[in-house]
Design a protein around this motif. Structure first.
Motif, PDB file in Angstrom:
ATOM      1  N   ARG A 270      41.853  78.422  32.989  1.00  0.00           N
ATOM      2  CA  ARG A 270      40.506  78.237  32.453  1.00  0.00           C
ATOM      3  C   ARG A 270      39.534  78.185  33.625  1.00  0.00           C
ATOM      4  O   ARG A 270      39.757  77.451  34.594  1.00  0.00           O
ATOM      5  CB  ARG A 270      40.413  76.941  31.628  1.00  0.00           C
ATOM      6  CG  ARG A 270      41.391  76.883  30.448  1.00  0.00           C
ATOM      7  CD  ARG A 270      41.075  77.941  29.396  1.00  0.00           C
ATOM      8  NE  ARG A 270      39.829  77.666  28.712  1.00  0.00           N
ATOM      9  CZ  ARG A 270      39.729  76.972  27.579  1.00  0.00           C
ATOM     10  NH1 ARG A 270      40.816  76.460  27.007  1.00  0.00           N
ATOM     11  NH2 ARG A 270      38.553  76.776  27.008  1.00  0.00           N
TER      12      ARG A 270
ATOM     13  N   GLN B 259      36.004  86.572  28.688  1.00  0.00           N
ATOM     14  CA  GLN B 259      34.804  85.750  28.848  1.00  0.00           C
ATOM     15  C   GLN B 259      34.286  85.420  27.463  1.00  0.00           C
ATOM     16  O   GLN B 259      33.998  86.319  26.656  1.00  0.00           O
ATOM     17  CB  GLN B 259      33.729  86.475  29.659  1.00  0.00           C
ATOM     18  CG  GLN B 259      32.447  85.659  29.820  1.00  0.00           C
ATOM     19  CD  GLN B 259      31.368  86.406  30.568  1.00  0.00           C
ATOM     20  OE1 GLN B 259      31.633  87.056  31.577  1.00  0.00           O
ATOM     21  NE2 GLN B 259      30.135  86.332  30.079  1.00  0.00           N
ATOM     22  N   VAL B 260      34.154  84.150  27.161  1.00  0.00           N
ATOM     23  CA  VAL B 260      33.766  83.700  25.829  1.00  0.00           C
ATOM     24  C   VAL B 260      32.257  83.790  25.652  1.00  0.00           C
ATOM     25  O   VAL B 260      31.485  83.404  26.531  1.00  0.00           O
ATOM     26  CB  VAL B 260      34.237  82.252  25.587  1.00  0.00           C
ATOM     27  CG1 VAL B 260      33.675  81.705  24.275  1.00  0.00           C
ATOM     28  CG2 VAL B 260      35.756  82.183  25.590  1.00  0.00           C
ATOM     29  N   HIS B 261      31.856  84.324  24.510  1.00  0.00           N
ATOM     30  CA  HIS B 261      30.445  84.288  24.105  1.00  0.00           C
ATOM     31  C   HIS B 261      30.410  83.752  22.677  1.00  0.00           C
ATOM     32  O   HIS B 261      30.895  84.388  21.755  1.00  0.00           O
ATOM     33  CB  HIS B 261      29.817  85.683  24.163  1.00  0.00           C
ATOM     34  CG  HIS B 261      28.317  85.667  24.173  1.00  0.00           C
ATOM     35  ND1 HIS B 261      27.571  85.070  23.182  1.00  0.00           N
ATOM     36  CD2 HIS B 261      27.410  86.167  25.068  1.00  0.00           C
ATOM     37  CE1 HIS B 261      26.287  85.209  23.447  1.00  0.00           C
ATOM     38  NE2 HIS B 261      26.160  85.862  24.594  1.00  0.00           N
ATOM     39  N   ARG B 262      29.819  82.585  22.507  1.00  0.00           N
ATOM     40  CA  ARG B 262      29.870  81.894  21.219  1.00  0.00           C
ATOM     41  C   ARG B 262      29.003  82.544  20.147  1.00  0.00           C
ATOM     42  O   ARG B 262      29.120  82.197  18.973  1.00  0.00           O
ATOM     43  CB  ARG B 262      29.469  80.426  21.400  1.00  0.00           C
ATOM     44  CG  ARG B 262      30.468  79.610  22.227  1.00  0.00           C
ATOM     45  CD  ARG B 262      31.704  79.266  21.445  1.00  0.00           C
ATOM     46  NE  ARG B 262      32.725  78.595  22.268  1.00  0.00           N
ATOM     47  CZ  ARG B 262      33.819  78.022  21.762  1.00  0.00           C
ATOM     48  NH1 ARG B 262      34.042  78.021  20.471  1.00  0.00           N
ATOM     49  NH2 ARG B 262      34.701  77.453  22.578  1.00  0.00           N
TER      50      ARG B 262
ATOM     51  N   GLU C 149      34.590  80.407  30.420  1.00  0.00           N
ATOM     52  CA  GLU C 149      33.569  79.938  29.482  1.00  0.00           C
ATOM     53  C   GLU C 149      32.586  79.064  30.225  1.00  0.00           C
ATOM     54  O   GLU C 149      32.952  78.081  30.864  1.00  0.00           O
ATOM     55  CB  GLU C 149      34.163  79.177  28.303  1.00  0.00           C
ATOM     56  CG  GLU C 149      33.077  78.751  27.314  1.00  0.00           C
ATOM     57  CD  GLU C 149      33.591  78.358  25.945  1.00  0.00           C
ATOM     58  OE1 GLU C 149      32.775  78.341  25.007  1.00  0.00           O
ATOM     59  OE2 GLU C 149      34.797  78.078  25.824  1.00  0.00           O
ATOM     60  N   ASN C 150      31.333  79.487  30.105  1.00  0.00           N
ATOM     61  CA  ASN C 150      30.241  78.773  30.754  1.00  0.00           C
ATOM     62  C   ASN C 150      29.027  78.894  29.843  1.00  0.00           C
ATOM     63  O   ASN C 150      28.596  80.006  29.526  1.00  0.00           O
ATOM     64  CB  ASN C 150      29.944  79.404  32.124  1.00  0.00           C
ATOM     65  CG  ASN C 150      28.885  78.674  32.907  1.00  0.00           C
ATOM     66  OD1 ASN C 150      27.884  78.234  32.359  1.00  0.00           O
ATOM     67  ND2 ASN C 150      29.091  78.563  34.205  1.00  0.00           N
TER      68      ASN C 150
ATOM     69  N   HIS D 240      25.991  82.410  27.921  1.00  0.00           N
ATOM     70  CA  HIS D 240      25.778  82.784  26.514  1.00  0.00           C
ATOM     71  C   HIS D 240      24.363  83.338  26.329  1.00  0.00           C
ATOM     72  O   HIS D 240      23.550  82.781  25.588  1.00  0.00           O
ATOM     73  CB  HIS D 240      26.025  81.591  25.598  1.00  0.00           C
ATOM     74  CG  HIS D 240      27.429  81.088  25.638  1.00  0.00           C
ATOM     75  ND1 HIS D 240      27.825  79.915  25.048  1.00  0.00           N
ATOM     76  CD2 HIS D 240      28.548  81.594  26.210  1.00  0.00           C
ATOM     77  CE1 HIS D 240      29.120  79.714  25.265  1.00  0.00           C
ATOM     78  NE2 HIS D 240      29.578  80.730  25.969  1.00  0.00           N
TER      79      HIS D 240
END
Length: 716
Positions: free
Chosen positions: A4, A190-193, A214-215, A219
């Motif tokens: 992570r 890479q997380v995008h909510r 994730e940061n 976003h």
């Protein structure tokens, strides 16, 4: 173990520590690019010349930049409203600024249309590949890092990820690399909510990736593609194409104004069939040579597409796209043949028993499969070979009358499950499209499956099943030019300049020839340019081909349909001339006669001699005026004032292509002396109330004349 990371830079550090400084980096096309992660890799290589970075991707999205300060005055607020704080791709900015560092290369497999025409490095590094071969080609190029933007949700089992907009190639690259057991390959999410969480094939465990970034600061605004205006000629083409779509069949359409026009034409056919038929009748002047369809969609359509576009969601909402398909061949064949319906009843059980999908005796594995499809009730259990249903014991014998009766009773009012109305490889569209996908309930999610292009763009994975699902398929795409041989140019010019890319077009055309009952429909605008620069897009011959002549099928222009499949060369030429603009028909015919491809006494048919923009505009004028063919069928992010200004400024800009016309219009505008006060709302919007230069003053005067002549200002 999945790492992570709180920052993209930490992920870059980890990658270099594991793989060294030779990085072959793959990233999805379009929306699926993790911009911050990509930019971190680029900037690290920019700072460290010992890093050898080669980026493999496609369709790199860029926020549009106005060409003049007046356009900037109009576009600035619009761009801010649509793109917000979207972070640009650093490698694209470097290319636009004059070049990449010598240790960085970028190879794209598909360009945004026309975006790289004057970019030598991009043209030289372009890779031409069918969409279904991209994963193969990326692996052959030695890609050792894969980056992907993902949606995420927290579950009882931990973090669950969705490939969302781009399972198209990533699924295949990752799984192939994992199957090889390679330790020289890393993939990061890479997380995008705000990215819509799509389920089914797109939903994967976090453990599929070596690391997750994730940061909250990453976003940023998702890249959205605004809807474009649909001109009358595109509506004419779309109305012709909509007559080829078979109720109960399969559909694929592309992006842009023509794709939106086709979707809207099908909705009009569904919701206002009399108006749709009237518009078609007003346009039709020639015999297309192929069977056409009429009336609303009772069975509905199924969509199998590489690109899930906004228009398809509107087709679902309008009840056009509603035919479910099932990944169980016997079920699909029974539905196609009308032997069963989607109701769970005695007829369904009898049919499946005859097919032996429902065996004489159930096993736990068989029971689980049948319950998945909703064929057998979830409450049915099997223990030590004995069946129990809501406390009652049943014989494990599907031919036993009591067992059969109990299963039929338990299925009353139930329907089959896990049918899909759409399989797509990737999506890209306007902001409200993403919002609708985010808002999907369980029923909506059930109907849509984002998956690999190896499924959507070909038949090889399961030919019998896909043939059963994709009945009466109509693959509707666009091309740039068609030669009189029937060969189509869609991706590049004859001097080698790449305009866009092959993408999946060849895949769908080839599939249309291999799939029983399928047709490829290529929509081509009959002309391009204006005034002295006007050219026909139906040409005698051309030095580049995307779709070869032996795969010629159906061509549609605003003037009609040309069915070319299985026709002689002479008949192909006749049919193409019949749908060409009349200003070019005779020179096309003369060339074909000179080459011996048409008889010397050939004449353009009388019914095709009035193929003019005026005829199209007149034929559709009442439908446009009444709002049945709106400029923006699926809405727009522009205000009414912005719509007016953008249309007027486009027309003013077009005048510069014809110097004589431009000077005449300037003189007319100056002599006319428009009413500034009446035009104040439009002039203030682009800061032209008080021009700072003679050029701006001329634009102001032309704009006021434009507004008056389009009925927006009172004539003094």
């Amino acid at each position: 173990m999945t790492e992570r990371f709180a920052t993209a830079e930490a992920c870059v550090d980890y990658t270099i520590a594991r793989l060294g400084k030779t990085l072959r980096l793959g990233a999805p096309l379009g929306l699926g690019k993790p911009v911050q992660l990509l930019n971190a890799f680029f900037r690290r290589a920019e700072q460290d010349p010992d890093i050898e970075l080669h980026i493999y991707t496609a369709l790199s999205l860029e926020v549009p930049k106005p060409a003049s300060h007046i356009e900037a005055e109009l576009a600035g607020p619009i761009v801010q409203r649509i793109f917000g704080d979207y972070e640009p791709l650093a490698y694209m900015e470097a290319q636009r600024a004059g070049g990449l560092p010598p240790n960085i290369q970028v190879s794209e497999l598909y360009f945004k249309a026309g975006a790289m025409k004057n970019m030598p490095a991009a043209q030289q590094q372009y890779i031409s590949s069918n969409y279904t071969h991209i994963a193969r080609d990326m692996m052959a190029a030695g890609v050792n890092v894969l980056l992907q933007l993902v949606a995420a949700r927290d579950t009882d089992e931990g973090l669950s990820l969705s490939l969302s907009c781009n399972p198209d190639v990533a699924l295949d690259v990752i799984r192939n690399k994992r199957a090889q057991g390679r330790d020289d390959f890393l993939c990061f999410a890479q997380v995008h909510r705000d990215l819509p969480f799509m389920r089914h094939d797109a939903e994967v465990p976090a453990t599929l990736f070596d690391g997750v970034v994730e940061n909250p600061g990453y976003h940023r605004t998702l890249f959205a593609v605004p809807n474009t205006a649909v001109p009358a000629a595109d509506y004419a083409t779309a109305l012709h194409a909509s007559t080829l779509v078979v109720d109960g069949g399969t559909l694929q359409i592309g992006i842009g104004a023509l794709g939106d026009a086709v979707a809207h034409a099908l909705i009009l056919r569904q919701q206002q069939p009399a108006a749709w038929q009237d518009a078609v009748d007003r346009l039709t002047r020639i015999d297309s040579g192929c069977q056409t369809e009429h009336g609303p969609f009772e069975q509905g359509l199924y969509v199998s597409t590489e690109m899930f576009v906004n228009g398809m969601l509107h087709l679902m909402e309008a009840g056009v796209v509603k035919r479910r398909v099932y990944d169980l061949l016997a079920l699909q064949q029974g539905l196609n043949d009308g032997l069963i319906s989607e109701d769970v009843d005695a007829r369904l059980l009898d049919y499946l028993r005859r097919c032996n999908v429902l065996p004489g005796q159930l096993t736990p594995e068989c029971l689980q499969s049948l319950q998945y499809w909703g064929i057998l009730p979830d409450t049915l259990q099997i223990n030590d070979g004995v069946l129990s249903l809501q406390g009652a014991t049943l014989a494990n014998d599907m031919d036993n009358p009591a067992t059969r009766a109990a299963l039929v009773k338990a299925g009353e009012g139930q329907r089959l499950r896990h049918g899909r109305v759409l399989h797509g490889g990737f999506f890209l569209g306007p902001r409200d499209f993403y919002q609708k996908l985010r808002d999907l309930d369980d029923t909506g999610q059930e109907r849509i499956c984002m998956t690999s292009v190896l499924r959507t763009n070909q038949l090889l994975l399961d030919y019998p099943l896909y043939c059963a699902q994709r009945r009466h398929a109509r693959f509707i795409n666009t091309g740039m030019m068609v030669s009189l041989s029937g060969a189509v140019t869609s991706d590049a010019l004859e001097n080698g300049t790449v305009i866009s890319g092959v993408g999946g077009q060849y895949n769908f055309v080839a599939m249309a020839h291999d799939l029983p009952g399928a047709r490829s429909v290529l929509c081509i605008r009959s002309t391009r340019g204006k005034g002295k620069a006007l050219r026909s897009n139906i040409v005698t011959h051309y030095g580049h081909t995307t779709i070869p002549r032996h795969l010629r099928d159906i061509i549609v222009t605003e003037y009609g349909i040309a069915d070319l499949r299985g026709q002689t060369d002479a008949e192909v030429i006749r049919r193409l001339i019949a749908v060409a603009d009349s200003r070019f028909q005779q020179e096309l015919a003369d060339w074909a006669i000179k080459q011996g491809k048409l008889p010397a006494d050939y004449e353009v048919p009388a019914a095709a001699r009035n193929n003019t923009p005026y005829r199209i505009a007149k034929a559709l004028s009442s439908h446009i005026a009444d709002g049945r063919l709106p400029a923006y069928p699926f809405g727009t992010d522009l205000t009414p004032e912005e719509l007016t200004l953008s249309a007027s400024l486009r027309r003013i800009k077009a005048l510069s292509d014809e110097p004589a016309t431009f000077l005449r219009e300037v003189l007319r505008a100056l002599l006319h002396r428009g009413d500034k006060e009446a035009a104040r709302p439009w002039l203030e919007r682009i800061h032209l109330m008080h021009p700072d230069s003679s050029r701006d003053f001329i634009v102001q005067q032309l704009l006021m004349l434009e507004l008056e002549e389009h009925g927006l200002l009172k004539v003094r």
